[in-house]
Design a protein around this motif. Structure first.
Motif, mmCIF file in Angstrom:
data_model
loop_
_atom_site.group_PDB
_atom_site.id
_atom_site.type_symbol
_atom_site.label_atom_id
_atom_site.label_comp_id
_atom_site.label_asym_id
_atom_site.label_seq_id
_atom_site.Cartn_x
_atom_site.Cartn_y
_atom_site.Cartn_z
ATOM 1 N N PHE A 209 1.678 8.017 -0.434
ATOM 2 C CA PHE A 209 2.908 7.472 -1.004
ATOM 3 C C PHE A 209 2.706 6.153 -1.745
ATOM 4 O O PHE A 209 3.571 5.744 -2.520
ATOM 5 C CB PHE A 209 3.960 7.304 0.095
ATOM 6 N N GLY A 210 1.585 5.465 -1.530
ATOM 7 C CA GLY A 210 1.264 4.279 -2.310
ATOM 8 C C GLY A 210 2.361 3.236 -2.310
ATOM 9 O O GLY A 210 2.898 2.857 -1.266
ATOM 10 N N ASP A 211 2.743 2.788 -3.503
ATOM 11 C CA ASP A 211 3.730 1.713 -3.636
ATOM 12 C C ASP A 211 5.144 2.159 -3.295
ATOM 13 O O ASP A 211 6.033 1.311 -3.168
ATOM 14 C CB ASP A 211 3.710 1.152 -5.069
ATOM 15 N N THR A 212 5.368 3.458 -3.144
ATOM 16 C CA THR A 212 6.706 3.925 -2.787
ATOM 17 C C THR A 212 6.943 3.884 -1.279
ATOM 18 O O THR A 212 8.021 4.248 -0.816
ATOM 19 C CB THR A 212 6.942 5.358 -3.286
ATOM 20 N N LEU A 213 5.938 3.438 -0.513
ATOM 21 C CA LEU A 213 6.044 3.345 0.945
ATOM 22 C C LEU A 213 6.527 1.956 1.329
ATOM 23 O O LEU A 213 5.944 0.953 0.942
ATOM 24 C CB LEU A 213 4.689 3.637 1.587
ATOM 25 N N ASN A 214 7.603 1.887 2.113
ATOM 26 C CA ASN A 214 8.127 0.608 2.589
ATOM 27 C C ASN A 214 7.504 0.315 3.947
ATOM 28 O O ASN A 214 7.753 1.026 4.927
ATOM 29 C CB ASN A 214 9.654 0.662 2.686
ATOM 30 N N GLU A 215 6.689 -0.749 4.013
ATOM 31 C CA GLU A 215 5.955 -1.090 5.225
ATOM 32 C C GLU A 215 6.573 -2.287 5.947
ATOM 33 O O GLU A 215 5.962 -2.836 6.858
ATOM 34 C CB GLU A 215 4.501 -1.412 4.882
ATOM 35 N N SER A 216 7.780 -2.688 5.561
ATOM 36 C CA SER A 216 8.341 -3.935 6.066
ATOM 37 C C SER A 216 8.582 -3.916 7.566
ATOM 38 O O SER A 216 8.566 -4.973 8.210
ATOM 39 C CB SER A 216 9.658 -4.239 5.338
ATOM 40 N N ARG A 217 8.802 -2.737 8.166
ATOM 41 C CA ARG A 217 9.066 -2.697 9.602
ATOM 42 C C ARG A 217 7.790 -2.638 10.436
ATOM 43 O O ARG A 217 7.852 -2.753 11.657
ATOM 44 C CB ARG A 217 9.956 -1.492 9.938
ATOM 45 N N ASP A 218 6.640 -2.449 9.807
ATOM 46 C CA ASP A 218 5.360 -2.410 10.528
ATOM 47 C C ASP A 218 4.249 -2.875 9.592
ATOM 48 O O ASP A 218 3.323 -2.132 9.286
ATOM 49 C CB ASP A 218 5.092 -0.988 11.024
ATOM 50 N N PRO A 219 4.307 -4.128 9.113
ATOM 51 C CA PRO A 219 3.421 -4.564 8.024
ATOM 52 C C PRO A 219 1.972 -4.781 8.434
ATOM 53 O O PRO A 219 1.091 -4.728 7.593
ATOM 54 C CB PRO A 219 4.065 -5.876 7.572
ATOM 55 N N ASP A 220 1.687 -5.020 9.703
ATOM 56 C CA ASP A 220 0.329 -5.376 10.127
ATOM 57 C C ASP A 220 -0.410 -4.226 10.785
ATOM 58 O O ASP A 220 -1.424 -4.441 11.452
ATOM 59 C CB ASP A 220 0.382 -6.563 11.103
ATOM 60 N N ARG A 221 0.059 -3.021 10.640
ATOM 61 C CA ARG A 221 -0.590 -1.879 11.279
ATOM 62 C C ARG A 221 -1.937 -1.604 10.617
ATOM 63 O O ARG A 221 -2.023 -1.399 9.419
ATOM 64 C CB ARG A 221 0.302 -0.657 11.154
ATOM 65 N N PRO A 222 -3.052 -1.611 11.398
ATOM 66 C CA PRO A 222 -4.379 -1.328 10.817
ATOM 67 C C PRO A 222 -4.450 0.081 10.250
ATOM 68 O O PRO A 222 -3.694 0.969 10.669
ATOM 69 C CB PRO A 222 -5.331 -1.499 12.023
ATOM 70 N N THR A 227 1.696 5.104 13.095
ATOM 71 C CA THR A 227 2.979 4.423 13.049
ATOM 72 C C THR A 227 4.102 5.435 12.868
ATOM 73 O O THR A 227 3.886 6.524 12.332
ATOM 74 C CB THR A 227 3.030 3.393 11.903
ATOM 75 N N SER A 228 5.278 5.062 13.334
ATOM 76 C CA SER A 228 6.471 5.881 13.101
ATOM 77 C C SER A 228 7.592 5.037 12.500
ATOM 78 O O SER A 228 8.756 5.409 12.553
ATOM 79 C CB SER A 228 6.960 6.501 14.416
ATOM 80 N N ARG A 229 7.208 3.895 11.906
ATOM 81 C CA ARG A 229 8.203 2.934 11.436
ATOM 82 C C ARG A 229 8.229 2.773 9.917
ATOM 83 O O ARG A 229 8.996 1.972 9.392
ATOM 84 C CB ARG A 229 7.955 1.568 12.085
ATOM 85 N N TYR A 230 7.407 3.520 9.193
ATOM 86 C CA TYR A 230 7.454 3.454 7.741
ATOM 87 C C TYR A 230 8.606 4.309 7.213
ATOM 88 O O TYR A 230 9.029 5.283 7.851
ATOM 89 C CB TYR A 230 6.155 3.964 7.132
ATOM 90 N N TYR A 231 9.109 3.954 6.050
ATOM 91 C CA TYR A 231 10.056 4.808 5.361
ATOM 92 C C TYR A 231 9.843 4.659 3.857
ATOM 93 O O TYR A 231 9.145 3.754 3.397
ATOM 94 C CB TYR A 231 11.503 4.507 5.753
ATOM 95 N N LEU A 232 10.430 5.575 3.092
ATOM 96 C CA LEU A 232 10.193 5.641 1.652
ATOM 97 C C LEU A 232 11.248 4.853 0.885
ATOM 98 O O LEU A 232 12.380 4.687 1.349
ATOM 99 C CB LEU A 232 10.184 7.099 1.189
ATOM 100 N N LYS A 233 10.850 4.378 -0.290
ATOM 101 C CA LYS A 233 11.755 3.591 -1.120
ATOM 102 C C LYS A 233 12.695 4.476 -1.952
ATOM 103 O O LYS A 233 13.556 3.962 -2.638
ATOM 104 C CB LYS A 233 10.951 2.675 -2.049
ATOM 105 N N PHE A 234 12.480 5.799 -1.899
ATOM 106 C CA PHE A 234 13.376 6.719 -2.582
ATOM 107 C C PHE A 234 14.012 7.641 -1.543
ATOM 108 O O PHE A 234 13.598 7.668 -0.374
ATOM 109 C CB PHE A 234 12.634 7.528 -3.651
#
Length: 283
Positions: A209-222, A227-234
């Motif tokens: 998903f690249g730049d369309t992935l919103n990582e704000s809820r789990d930004p430091d995940r290696p 993770t189950s906290r990512y969501y998409l910007k669309f």
């Protein structure tokens, strides 16, 4: 008039710098704390230019007074590590080498860019020409043996489009609601999907998903953690499916639940809420 040497300017800047020895940075929402000499360790770099100024007020700050840099906060850790000792150390199977190269170019770190480029070039050369020609002179019967050997090698090597891809699962989930009219009429009034969630390994999710992935809820995940906290910007499911298909994933399972949350007394319209998951896998 002779220009001052950048290294000497950096040294002189440390003595009369308007900046404190300990610097707090906000890079794309991620907070970093480091020493001023670390930021000045590469003369001519963008950070060196920022922190050799005589007026600290010209730099952007966040609400807590930290110096703000509008770049990828996750990848900046590798930029900062490099500036500490001028060495590049990345995790195994690091999936964002291309994005890190872009960050290195932005921060004007040419030596770091050189360390990142050869890996990209090597992968591209393998993808363009996976089987090198044999320079030796042909011998009687050698053509047949070489053809069999080439066929075996081709079967053993992955195709150029799938080289470097790792197997794994990605789950797409969303919550939605819709209104169903009297007598279950077919002209149901659907509501827009509020959010599409992504579950799986961090590196796979970022690859797809690249730049369309919103990582704000789990930004430091290696990259190698889940993770189950990512969501998409669309909010278009078909767009998510297209990206997964382009990356070689195919759907292997799906499930959905629905409940009637509310019934309008006057119109008999029923509002249903549902949660649906789609499981994708790549071999």
């Amino acid at each position: 008039m002779a220009l001052a040497d950048p290294a000497s300017c950096a040294k002189g800047g440390e003595d009369s710098s308007p900046f404190p020895d300990i610097i707090e940075l906000n890079v794309g929402g991620q907070v970093y704390i480091t020493r001023l000499p670390t930021l000045l360790s590469v003369p001519g770099s963008r950070l060196w230019q920022m922190f050799t100024q005589q007026n600290a007020r010209s730099l952007a700050r966040d609400s807590k007074g930290r110096f703000f840099v509008d770049r990828d906060g996750f990848l900046f850790r590798y930029i900062l590590d490099y500036m500490r000792d001028q060495q590049l150390v990345l995790p195994e199977h690091f999936p964002e080498r291309g994005r890190l190269q872009r960050e290195a170019e932005y921060f004007m770190l040419p030596e770091l860019v050189k360390l990142l480029v050869p890996k990209l070039s090597e992968q591209n050369s393998l993808g363009d020409d996976p089987c090198q020609s044999d320079p030796e002179e042909p011998s009687p019967g050698g053509d047949t043996a070489r053809s069999l050997g080439s066929a075996a090698a081709s079967a053993a090597l992955p195709s150029a489009g799938t080289e470097g891809r790792r197997a794994g699962f990605i789950t797409i989930g969303y919550r939605g609601s819709y209104t169903l009219g009297r007598d279950s009429q077919t002209d149901a009034k659907f509501r827009r999907v509020a959010r599409i969630m992504v579950c799986g390994k961090t590196s796979l999710a970022k690859e797809v998903f690249g730049d369309t992935l919103n990582e704000s809820r789990d930004p430091d995940r290696p990259p190698e953690r889940y993770t189950s906290r990512y969501y998409l910007k669309f909010t278009f499911l078909e767009q998510a499916f297209d990206k997964l298909a382009d990356a070689g994933f195919h759907m292997v399972a799906c499930n959905s639940t629905g409940t009637c949350a509310f019934a309008h007394e006057q119109t008999d319209d029923r509002i249903w809420t549902s949660y649906t998951e789609y499981v994708f896998y790549r071999e």
